[in-house]
Scaffold this motif. Structure first.
Motif, PDB file in Angstrom:
ATOM      1  N   ASP A  94      47.783  55.631  46.234  1.00 42.68           N
ATOM      2  CA  ASP A  94      47.507  57.065  46.192  1.00 42.68           C
ATOM      3  C   ASP A  94      46.981  57.571  44.854  1.00 42.68           C
ATOM      4  OD1 ASP A  94      48.310  57.422  48.841  1.00 42.68           O
ATOM      5  OD2 ASP A  94      50.410  57.644  48.265  1.00 42.68           O
ATOM      6  N   THR A  95      47.379  56.936  43.761  1.00 45.53           N
ATOM      7  CA  THR A  95      46.988  57.436  42.444  1.00 45.53           C
ATOM      8  C   THR A  95      46.128  56.417  41.714  1.00 45.53           C
ATOM      9  OG1 THR A  95      48.885  56.510  41.231  1.00 45.53           O
ATOM     10  CG2 THR A  95      49.201  58.655  42.327  1.00 45.53           C
ATOM     11  N   ALA A  96      45.397  56.909  40.712  1.00 45.97           N
ATOM     12  CA  ALA A  96      44.543  56.021  39.926  1.00 45.97           C
ATOM     13  C   ALA A  96      45.366  54.950  39.220  1.00 45.97           C
ATOM     14  CB  ALA A  96      43.751  56.840  38.905  1.00 45.97           C
ATOM     15  N   ASP A  97      46.514  55.328  38.668  1.00 46.83           N
ATOM     16  CA  ASP A  97      47.364  54.349  37.982  1.00 46.83           C
ATOM     17  C   ASP A  97      47.826  53.250  38.942  1.00 46.83           C
ATOM     18  OD1 ASP A  97      47.031  55.798  35.696  1.00 46.83           O
ATOM     19  OD2 ASP A  97      49.110  56.505  35.561  1.00 46.83           O
ATOM     20  N   ASP A  98      48.227  53.655  40.142  1.00 51.94           N
ATOM     21  CA  ASP A  98      48.666  52.666  41.124  1.00 51.94           C
ATOM     22  C   ASP A  98      47.519  51.770  41.564  1.00 51.94           C
ATOM     23  OD1 ASP A  98      51.284  53.484  41.066  1.00 51.94           O
ATOM     24  OD2 ASP A  98      51.140  54.734  42.862  1.00 51.94           O
ATOM     25  N   ARG A  99      46.318  52.331  41.629  1.00 53.56           N
ATOM     26  CA  ARG A  99      45.167  51.518  42.027  1.00 53.56           C
ATOM     27  C   ARG A  99      44.833  50.484  40.962  1.00 53.56           C
ATOM     28  NH1 ARG A  99      43.830  56.308  44.800  1.00 53.56           N
ATOM     29  NH2 ARG A  99      42.771  57.317  43.069  1.00 53.56           N
ATOM     30  N   ILE A 100      45.024  50.855  39.700  1.00 51.89           N
ATOM     31  CA  ILE A 100      44.770  49.898  38.615  1.00 51.89           C
ATOM     32  C   ILE A 100      45.764  48.745  38.669  1.00 51.89           C
ATOM     33  CG2 ILE A 100      44.828  49.586  36.110  1.00 51.89           C
ATOM     34  CD1 ILE A 100      43.736  52.501  35.924  1.00 51.89           C
ATOM     35  N   THR A 101      47.049  49.063  38.819  1.00 51.48           N
ATOM     36  CA  THR A 101      48.040  47.979  38.871  1.00 51.48           C
ATOM     37  C   THR A 101      47.866  47.142  40.133  1.00 51.48           C
ATOM     38  OG1 THR A 101      49.679  49.492  39.832  1.00 51.48           O
ATOM     39  CG2 THR A 101      49.708  49.206  37.442  1.00 51.48           C
ATOM     40  N   ALA A 102      47.442  47.782  41.239  1.00 51.47           N
ATOM     41  CA  ALA A 102      47.182  47.012  42.458  1.00 51.47           C
ATOM     42  C   ALA A 102      46.023  46.040  42.234  1.00 51.47           C
ATOM     43  CB  ALA A 102      46.863  47.944  43.621  1.00 51.47           C
ATOM     44  N   TYR A 103      44.993  46.498  41.528  1.00 48.29           N
ATOM     45  CA  TYR A 103      43.849  45.637  41.207  1.00 48.29           C
ATOM     46  C   TYR A 103      44.302  44.423  40.403  1.00 48.29           C
ATOM     47  CZ  TYR A 103      39.431  44.149  39.085  1.00 48.29           C
ATOM     48  OH  TYR A 103      38.356  43.415  38.665  1.00 48.29           O
ATOM     49  N   VAL A 104      45.134  44.654  39.427  1.00 50.67           N
ATOM     50  CA  VAL A 104      45.634  43.566  38.589  1.00 50.67           C
ATOM     51  C   VAL A 104      46.424  42.565  39.425  1.00 50.67           C
ATOM     52  CG1 VAL A 104      47.213  42.983  36.702  1.00 50.67           C
ATOM     53  CG2 VAL A 104      45.653  44.942  36.482  1.00 50.67           C
ATOM     54  N   ARG A 105      47.343  43.071  40.223  1.00 49.20           N
ATOM     55  CA  ARG A 105      48.222  42.185  40.984  1.00 49.20           C
ATOM     56  C   ARG A 105      47.465  41.375  42.033  1.00 49.20           C
ATOM     57  NH1 ARG A 105      51.853  46.668  40.609  1.00 49.20           N
ATOM     58  NH2 ARG A 105      53.615  46.182  39.260  1.00 49.20           N
ATOM     59  N   VAL A 106      46.596  42.037  42.796  1.00 46.67           N
ATOM     60  CA  VAL A 106      45.910  41.316  43.860  1.00 46.67           C
ATOM     61  C   VAL A 106      44.930  40.300  43.283  1.00 46.67           C
ATOM     62  CG1 VAL A 106      43.964  42.918  44.214  1.00 46.67           C
ATOM     63  CG2 VAL A 106      44.824  41.554  46.133  1.00 46.67           C
ATOM     64  N   THR A 107      44.328  40.627  42.147  1.00 46.45           N
ATOM     65  CA  THR A 107      43.428  39.670  41.496  1.00 46.45           C
ATOM     66  C   THR A 107      44.169  38.406  41.115  1.00 46.45           C
ATOM     67  OG1 THR A 107      41.955  41.403  40.658  1.00 46.45           O
ATOM     68  CG2 THR A 107      41.916  39.290  39.506  1.00 46.45           C
ATOM     69  N   LEU A 108      45.357  38.555  40.547  1.00 47.78           N
ATOM     70  CA  LEU A 108      46.136  37.385  40.138  1.00 47.78           C
ATOM     71  C   LEU A 108      46.702  36.643  41.346  1.00 47.78           C
ATOM     72  CD1 LEU A 108      47.943  38.786  36.979  1.00 47.78           C
ATOM     73  CD2 LEU A 108      45.910  37.321  37.100  1.00 47.78           C
ATOM     74  N   GLU A 109      47.081  37.364  42.377  1.00 47.16           N
ATOM     75  CA  GLU A 109      47.578  36.702  43.592  1.00 47.16           C
ATOM     76  C   GLU A 109      46.484  35.853  44.238  1.00 47.16           C
ATOM     77  OE1 GLU A 109      48.968  39.871  46.021  1.00 47.16           O
ATOM     78  OE2 GLU A 109      50.722  40.294  44.763  1.00 47.16           O
ATOM     79  N   LEU A 110      45.284  36.407  44.314  1.00 46.73           N
ATOM     80  CA  LEU A 110      44.177  35.675  44.910  1.00 46.73           C
ATOM     81  C   LEU A 110      43.798  34.474  44.055  1.00 46.73           C
ATOM     82  CD1 LEU A 110      41.978  38.678  46.070  1.00 46.73           C
ATOM     83  CD2 LEU A 110      43.185  37.057  47.546  1.00 46.73           C
ATOM     84  N   ALA A 111      43.827  34.653  42.739  1.00 44.76           N
ATOM     85  CA  ALA A 111      43.511  33.540  41.849  1.00 44.76           C
ATOM     86  C   ALA A 111      44.541  32.423  41.994  1.00 44.76           C
ATOM     87  CB  ALA A 111      43.452  34.022  40.402  1.00 44.76           C
ATOM     88  N   ALA A 112      45.820  32.798  42.110  1.00 42.68           N
ATOM     89  CA  ALA A 112      46.871  31.799  42.268  1.00 42.68           C
ATOM     90  C   ALA A 112      46.692  31.022  43.565  1.00 42.68           C
ATOM     91  CB  ALA A 112      48.242  32.475  42.246  1.00 42.68           C
TER      92      ALA A 112
END
Length: 204
Positions: A94-112
């Protein structure tokens, strides 16, 4: 009376010729992806791809002109899939801050999970400027949700900030590739970036 000449029609394993071609192309790309992950870019040749897919090399050329074209398609498809996953994860916040942390997490999950290996192995070499330029464009497209979230929260230079975030993620992915636990690397990286971007509240 002359004998009738019979012509052997190619076997169509689908309701339509278009679907058959799509299935054949998918089989070739799946075969090429496996070869790339197992043996690197040099392993992706029309002959090798055809052998794995069960098609003659001449049949491969009906779909792709060269091994380089196959590699380019694999990399493009990989980034398209990655981008879809990232956008889905980011858009559900819902928020820009949450979207940034979601971007970080999903990027690392996909990389793993190994999603980045296709791009790393098939994206060209330092001596291939054109290939590296295409890879850079794919990476920039992938970071579009991050730049949008940074813009929304008023970042004075979202382009530069997004590049810095992706630089941090790149080093984090190196640690994942070295065998460090994804949970640990994700937590430390997210906390670091939240401090750097002054995101006060975030999910642990």
């Amino acid at each position: 009376m002359p004998k009738a000449v019979s012509f052997a029609m190619p076997k169509i394993d689908a309701p339509t010729v278009a679907e058959h071609r799509a299935n054949q192309e998918r089989a070739l790309l799946d075969a090429a992806r496996g070869l790339l992950l197992e043996g690197g870019a040099d392993a992706v040749t029309p002959a090798a791809v055809g052998a794995v897919a069960g098609l003659a090399r001449s049949s491969v050329y009906k779909y792709f002109r060269s091994g380089d074209e196959i590699l380019a398609r694999i990399v493009a498809d990989s980034f398209a899939e990655w981008g879809a996953w990232v956008r889905d994860a980011v858009d559900r916040r819902d928020t820009a801050d949450d979207r940034i942390t979601a971007y970080v997490r999903v990027t690392l999950e996909l990389a793993a999970a190994g999603a980045h290996r296709v791009a790393v192995l098939g994206g060209g070499t330092p001596g291939d400027p054109a290939g590296r330029a295409v890879l850079a464009r794919h990476h920039r497209d992938l970071a579009a949700p991050l730049r949008a979230a940074l813009t929304e929260r008023g970042d004075p230079d979202p382009e530069l900030t997004a590049a810095l975030v992706d630089g941090v993620l790149g080093r984090a992915i190196d640690r994942l590739d070295a065998g460090e636990p994804v949970e640990y690397v994700t937590r430390v990286t997210t906390e670091f970036l939240c401090r750097a971007l002054r995101i006060i509240e975030f999910d642990h």
